[in-house]
Design a protein around this motif. Structure first.
Motif, mmCIF file in Angstrom:
data_model
loop_
_atom_site.group_PDB
_atom_site.id
_atom_site.type_symbol
_atom_site.label_atom_id
_atom_site.label_comp_id
_atom_site.label_asym_id
_atom_site.label_seq_id
_atom_site.Cartn_x
_atom_site.Cartn_y
_atom_site.Cartn_z
ATOM 1 N N ASP A 1 1.076 -0.677 0.210
ATOM 2 C CA ASP A 1 0.189 -0.096 -0.147
ATOM 3 C C ASP A 1 0.991 1.075 0.358
ATOM 4 O O ASP A 1 0.411 1.643 -0.408
ATOM 5 N N LEU B 1 -5.103 -0.765 8.159
ATOM 6 C CA LEU B 1 -5.654 -1.054 7.434
ATOM 7 C C LEU B 1 -7.255 -1.363 7.912
ATOM 8 O O LEU B 1 -7.589 -2.614 6.848
ATOM 9 N N THR C 1 -7.938 -2.807 0.426
ATOM 10 C CA THR C 1 -7.900 -1.209 1.057
ATOM 11 C C THR C 1 -9.454 -1.409 0.142
ATOM 12 O O THR C 1 -9.342 -1.688 -1.303
ATOM 13 N N ARG D 1 -7.688 5.442 -2.788
ATOM 14 C CA ARG D 1 -7.311 4.518 -1.092
ATOM 15 C C ARG D 1 -7.976 5.204 -0.187
ATOM 16 O O ARG D 1 -7.492 6.364 -0.014
ATOM 17 N N THR E 1 -7.035 4.254 2.533
ATOM 18 C CA THR E 1 -5.268 4.784 3.231
ATOM 19 C C THR E 1 -4.562 5.941 2.109
ATOM 20 O O THR E 1 -3.600 6.124 2.460
#
Ligand SMILES: Nc1ncnc2c1ncn2[C@@H]1O[C@H](COP(=O)(O)OP(=O)(O)OP(=O)(O)O)[C@@H](O)[C@H]1O
Ligand SMILES: [Mg+2]
Length: 401
Positions: A148, A158, A357, A365, A367
């Motif tokens: 990621d 996460l 994700t 995303r 994240t």
């Protein structure tokens, strides 16, 4: 698929182990949470992990030894779980985070996008998966965060995929209070997520230094103290809190020397006795509550998990500033088991080749990653398709290209 998840969080309080049975069809993933428990770290090993963390100087020999011994400790916990709970198809090991590398420069500090303040550049979890694979005889998914980060994301937290699928039907803030506290905001526009700052880590460090005990039992010591408003306002001035989501942080920022150094730099004395514990508890309450109010004013409920739910003073503080605070247990996911089951879910998705994700803001995303990636690495590697089959090799023919 029976998936065994092993993890230890930023508090290094215990090794969490969870067993889940998962399957999916037509986009519906079903996770049956079979078992969860916490196993103590071998005491000397926990002490050595804490001693190796910032602000300690790095000793690569010790990093290597810890990688092996944490892997072996996880392997022992995994093997015992399999013995007690039955065979599994897959092990997912988060390992022990020892460093989460986030840039600290100014927001427009130049350089490429990756150098900007708040960008995550790397993350290191120790606990070599080879030991776990050797001891359990099962394939191990590990290093769940780096893919990621390589896609431009924070690599942490996460948990947003689980929170979005589980709680996304109405405006909700999912709050996990571990060593670091994190939020996922769902059910009201795109999913947003990030670490709000310290959860228990500063409080734990202060309690350990003063009493030798690892945490403030039920928040009783903080309850006996008074918040020092001057020290609190200095601590609240930390620039991290004002940064927008997504964002992540760790013990390399909020280390055991952070409170004394921050207050000393402002010429403010460290609060005495229980007042320090009250002030640090209030710091977590204020930073969490202000992040939720600022970023998700329409929040209808706050679903809290992590070891912090056992701190009554912390929970009372949150309830005084936020409405609809419930623990995740009330919604069917035990507060202390949520993270380990989250890793079981992510490991399952990775084994199925699916991203870990969910979509967030601006085409990214939750994240912050530019693209959806499958999380983790597999030990031993999955065999690549090979037309000649898998015959053990005995001869090498070298040819010039
Ligand atoms: N009985 C209790 N009273 C007060 N605090 C508690 C109690 N039990 C646990 N805690 C707190 O919870 C912490 C452990 O929580 P948890 O396991 O969720 O954190 P973590 O392992 O650091 O996870 P994360 O990865 O989310 O940071 C302890 O370090 C302690 O601060
Ligand atoms: Mg823990």
């Amino acid at each position: 698929m029976r998936v065994l998840a092993l993890s230890s969080g930023t508090s290094v309080d215990a090794i969490d182990v969870a067993l889940a049975e998962l399957d999916d069809a037509d986009g519906v993933v079903r996770m049956r949470m079979v078992a969860h428990t916490e196993r103590s770290w071998p005491a000397p090993l926990r002490g050595r992990i804490l001693a190796a963390l910032p602000p300690a100087a790095t000793d690569l020999g010790e990093v290597c030894r810890l990688d092996t011994e944490i892997g072996q400790a996880f392997a022992a916990v995994g093997a015992r779980a399999i013995e007690e709970w039955g065979a599994v198809d897959l092990v997912v090991s988060h390992g022990q985070t020892v460093h989460h590398w986030v840039e600290h420069g100014t927001p427009d500090g130049g350089g490429d996008a990756g150098d900007r303040a708040g960008s995550a550049r790397g993350t290191l979890q120790l606990g070599s998966p080879a030991w776990i694979a050797a001891r359990t005889g099962r394939p191990v998914i590990h290093d769940l965060r780096t893919a990621d980060i390589a896609a431009g994301g924070q690599g942490a937290p996460l948990v947003s995929l689980l929170d979005a699928l589980w709680l996304g039907d109405r405006p909700t803030a999912a709050l996990n209070i571990g060593g670091i506290a994190n939020i996922t905001l769902v059910g009201d526009g795109p999913v947003r997520a990030g670490d709000t700052g310290p959860g228990n880590c500063l409080l734990d460090a202060a309690i350990a230094a003063a009493t030798g005990y690892p945490f403030d039992p039920e928040g009783s010591l903080a309850a006996a103290g008074r918040v020092d408003p001057v020290a609190l306002s200095v601590l609240l001035a930390e620039p991290y809190y004002a940064r927008p989501l997504p964002k992540s942080t760790g013990r390399e920022t909020f280390d055991a020397g952070y409170v004394a150094a921050t207050l000393a730099a402002a010429g403010v004395a460290v609060p005495a006795g229980n007042d320090l514990f009250a002030t640090l508890t209030e710091l977590t309450v204020r930073t969490v509550a202000e992040a939720i109010v600022r970023d998700a004013p329409g929040t209808e409920r706050v679903v809290v998990s992590g070891g912090g739910v056992r701190n009554a003073t912390l929970l009372a503080g949150l309830r005084s500033r936020l409405s609809g605070v419930v623990t995740s247990d009330a919604l069917g996911l035990a507060a202390e088991a949520k993270e380990a089951h989250m890793f079981a879910l992510l490991g399952y998705l990775s084994a199925r080749g699916l991203p870990g994700t969910v979509p967030g803001v601006d085409g990214r995303r939750a994240t912050g990653a530019r693209s959806a990636v499958v999380l983790g690495s597999l030990t031993p590697p999955a065999p690549a398709p090979c037309p000649t089959g898998r015959v053990p090799v005995h001869t090498l023919v070298l040819e010039e290209g």
